[in-house]
Scaffold this active site. Structure first.
Site, PDB file in Angstrom:
ATOM      1  N   TYR A   1       0.909  -1.181   0.046  1.00 26.63           N
ATOM      2  CA  TYR A   1      -0.052  -0.037  -0.042  1.00 26.63           C
ATOM      3  C   TYR A   1       0.848   1.170  -0.159  1.00 26.63           C
ATOM      4  O   TYR A   1       1.597   1.468   0.955  1.00 26.63           O
ATOM      5  CB  TYR A   1      -0.932  -0.077   1.263  1.00 26.63           C
ATOM      6  CG  TYR A   1      -1.692  -1.251   1.290  1.00 26.63           C
ATOM      7  CD1 TYR A   1      -2.060  -1.835   0.179  1.00 26.63           C
ATOM      8  CD2 TYR A   1      -2.434  -1.423   2.533  1.00 26.63           C
ATOM      9  CE1 TYR A   1      -3.212  -2.795   0.193  1.00 26.63           C
ATOM     10  CE2 TYR A   1      -3.234  -2.485   2.707  1.00 26.63           C
ATOM     11  CZ  TYR A   1      -3.615  -3.186   1.475  1.00 26.63           C
ATOM     12  OH  TYR A   1      -4.550  -4.458   1.859  1.00 26.63           O
ATOM     13  N   SER A   8     -13.208  -5.392   2.497  1.00 21.99           N
ATOM     14  CA  SER A   8     -14.201  -4.762   1.328  1.00 21.99           C
ATOM     15  C   SER A   8     -15.604  -5.238   1.829  1.00 21.99           C
ATOM     16  O   SER A   8     -16.491  -5.560   0.943  1.00 21.99           O
ATOM     17  CB  SER A   8     -14.033  -4.843   0.225  1.00 21.99           C
ATOM     18  OG  SER A   8     -12.767  -4.465  -0.290  1.00 21.99           O
ATOM     19  N   PRO A   9     -15.884  -5.109   2.964  1.00 25.41           N
ATOM     20  CA  PRO A   9     -17.260  -5.809   3.484  1.00 25.41           C
ATOM     21  C   PRO A   9     -18.270  -4.642   3.160  1.00 25.41           C
ATOM     22  O   PRO A   9     -19.654  -5.166   3.378  1.00 25.41           O
ATOM     23  CB  PRO A   9     -17.178  -5.662   4.975  1.00 25.41           C
ATOM     24  CG  PRO A   9     -16.132  -4.463   5.350  1.00 25.41           C
ATOM     25  CD  PRO A   9     -15.095  -4.622   4.343  1.00 25.41           C
ATOM     26  N   LEU A  10     -17.817  -3.346   2.841  1.00 20.84           N
ATOM     27  CA  LEU A  10     -19.042  -2.496   2.127  1.00 20.84           C
ATOM     28  C   LEU A  10     -18.806  -2.499   0.588  1.00 20.84           C
ATOM     29  O   LEU A  10     -19.358  -1.296   0.021  1.00 20.84           O
ATOM     30  CB  LEU A  10     -18.794  -1.093   2.857  1.00 20.84           C
ATOM     31  CG  LEU A  10     -19.003  -1.048   4.294  1.00 20.84           C
ATOM     32  CD1 LEU A  10     -18.842   0.261   4.893  1.00 20.84           C
ATOM     33  CD2 LEU A  10     -20.550  -1.521   4.591  1.00 20.84           C
ATOM     34  N   GLY A  11     -18.223  -3.313  -0.100  1.00 21.13           N
ATOM     35  CA  GLY A  11     -18.340  -3.265  -1.634  1.00 21.13           C
ATOM     36  C   GLY A  11     -17.588  -2.094  -2.074  1.00 21.13           C
ATOM     37  O   GLY A  11     -17.878  -1.509  -3.106  1.00 21.13           O
ATOM     38  N   ARG A  12     -16.336  -1.791  -1.372  1.00 26.27           N
ATOM     39  CA  ARG A  12     -15.507  -0.746  -1.721  1.00 26.27           C
ATOM     40  C   ARG A  12     -16.501   0.598  -1.803  1.00 26.27           C
ATOM     41  O   ARG A  12     -16.110   1.432  -2.613  1.00 26.27           O
ATOM     42  CB  ARG A  12     -14.886  -0.803  -3.160  1.00 26.27           C
ATOM     43  CG  ARG A  12     -13.950  -1.970  -3.143  1.00 26.27           C
ATOM     44  CD  ARG A  12     -13.519  -2.519  -4.461  1.00 26.27           C
ATOM     45  NE  ARG A  12     -12.554  -3.361  -4.445  1.00 26.27           N
ATOM     46  CZ  ARG A  12     -12.745  -4.705  -4.142  1.00 26.27           C
ATOM     47  NH1 ARG A  12     -13.983  -4.847  -4.202  1.00 26.27           N
ATOM     48  NH2 ARG A  12     -11.767  -5.707  -4.332  1.00 26.27           N
ATOM     49  N   PHE A  71     -19.538   1.109  -2.197  1.00 30.86           N
ATOM     50  CA  PHE A  71     -20.932   1.029  -3.074  1.00 30.86           C
ATOM     51  C   PHE A  71     -22.126   0.483  -2.408  1.00 30.86           C
ATOM     52  O   PHE A  71     -23.135   1.146  -2.511  1.00 30.86           O
ATOM     53  CB  PHE A  71     -20.859  -0.172  -4.283  1.00 30.86           C
ATOM     54  CG  PHE A  71     -21.568   0.114  -5.378  1.00 30.86           C
ATOM     55  CD1 PHE A  71     -21.367   1.001  -6.387  1.00 30.86           C
ATOM     56  CD2 PHE A  71     -23.055  -0.460  -5.344  1.00 30.86           C
ATOM     57  CE1 PHE A  71     -22.294   1.044  -7.435  1.00 30.86           C
ATOM     58  CE2 PHE A  71     -23.728  -0.194  -6.562  1.00 30.86           C
ATOM     59  CZ  PHE A  71     -23.213   0.602  -7.489  1.00 30.86           C
TER      60      PHE A  71
END
Length: 325
Positions: free
Chosen positions: A56, A204-208, A210
């Site tokens: 990163y 990414s539990p929030l869909g990045r 979205f």
């Protein structure tokens, strides 16, 4: 925030962690001052698991996290990763390396950038198909013996690879993308983890972003944001995915929570062996996300959300070739 256990070896972590990637790269403009304040606020609110990686930045995110926790190390379960090669001179180039000598060199470099004497949870970021997993994990286990690492993990590994790795040295956690609309690991990987006593860290539990309802098109992300190339945000898939988000928003309103909280609550509902690490670089989003830990879903609510999630359209990455399946 409650504490849960990752893996049969007994790593204690907060039930929700903080992904730090976006503080340094990939999601548009960065602000180190706000990012460090976000990390401090997370620790104040009971978050202990902080997630970073050497790639990163590259390398800059580990330095940022290290600076943020310099006087609060005892409060942190520090997770980082190795295995994806990036050259600061050409950050767009990618490679994968799982050779034992690279494992050892990467750990020493991460320790120096983080400014710590040990890493709590050390992941292989991507499986190297050219190196037997037994050799990579063997080198990782040597780091445990040397006191440089406490627990071992893999990221985006197949069920077969997980079994082979765990036979060499105990794997405490596997980090994979998991959310309402990314469910592939439920078929083979999650059952394998539960059979072997390995925790799942869900990135990414929030869909990045979205699934929060904040993104309606690629126009909602800046020109330097990698989500512009994300298949699920392209025109051929966007309508179906916005319809899913609309359903989440309606259910969240009915329950009196935010869409982000509802999506995270669904991940929490999957069990205490599943720990989501939503990423953010802003305190206001952190505080909203943490509110999910106090939300209880009924089985019927969770099942309904889970059914809705299967309607997602599009691949999760533009290139899935580095995913071990």
């Amino acid at each position: 925030m409650r504490t849960v256990t990752l893996g049969s070896a007994g790593l204690q972590v907060s039930q929700q962690g903080l992904g730090c990637m976006g503080m340094s790269e990939f999601y548009g403009e960065t602000d180190d001052t706000e990012s460090i304040a976000t990390i401090h606020r997370a620790l104040d609110l009971g978050v202990t698991l902080l997630d970073t990686a050497d790639m990163y930045g590259p390398h800059t995110n580990e330095r940022l996290v290290g600076a943020a926790i310099a006087d609060r190390r005892e409060q942190v379960v520090l997770a980082t990763k190795f295995g994806i090669i990036r050259d600061p001179a050409d950050p767009s180039a990618r490679g994968i390396n799982g050779r034992p000598e690279y494992v050892r060199a990467s750990a020493d470099a991460s320790l120096a950038r983080l400014g710590v004497d040990h890493i709590d949870l050390y992941y292989q970021h991507r499986v190297d198909p050219t190196v037997p997993i037994e050799e990579t994990v063997g080198a990782m286990s040597e780091l445990v013996t040397a006191g440089k690492v406490r627990y071992l993990g893999l990221s985006e590994a197949s069920a077969a690879t997980i079994r082979r790795a765990h036979a060499v040295a105990p794997i405490t956690a596997v980090q994979s993308e998991y959310s309402l609309w990314t469910r592939e690991l439920e078929q083979d990987i999650l059952p394998t983890l539960r059979e072997l006593g390995i925790g799942l860290v869900a990135y990414s539990p929030l869909g990045r972003g979205f699934l929060t309802g904040a993104l309606r098109s690629t126009a909602d992300v800046g020109p330097g944001d990698y989500r512009r190339g994300y298949p699920r945000m392209q025109d051929e898939h966007l309508a179906a995915n916005l319809a899913l988000v609309a359903e989440i928003e309606k259910l969240a309103t009915d329950k009196g929570v935010t869409p982000a909280q509802l999506a995270l609550a669904w991940v929490h509902h999957q069990g205490d062996d599943v720990v989501p690490i939503p990423g953010t670089k802003r305190r206001r989003y952190l505080e909203d996300n943490i509110g999910a830990a106090a939300i209880t879903l009924t089985d019927a609510e969770a099942d309904h959300l889970g059914t809705l999630g299967t309607s997602a359209a599009g691949a999760r990455y533009p290139d899935m070739s580095t995913i071990d399946r």
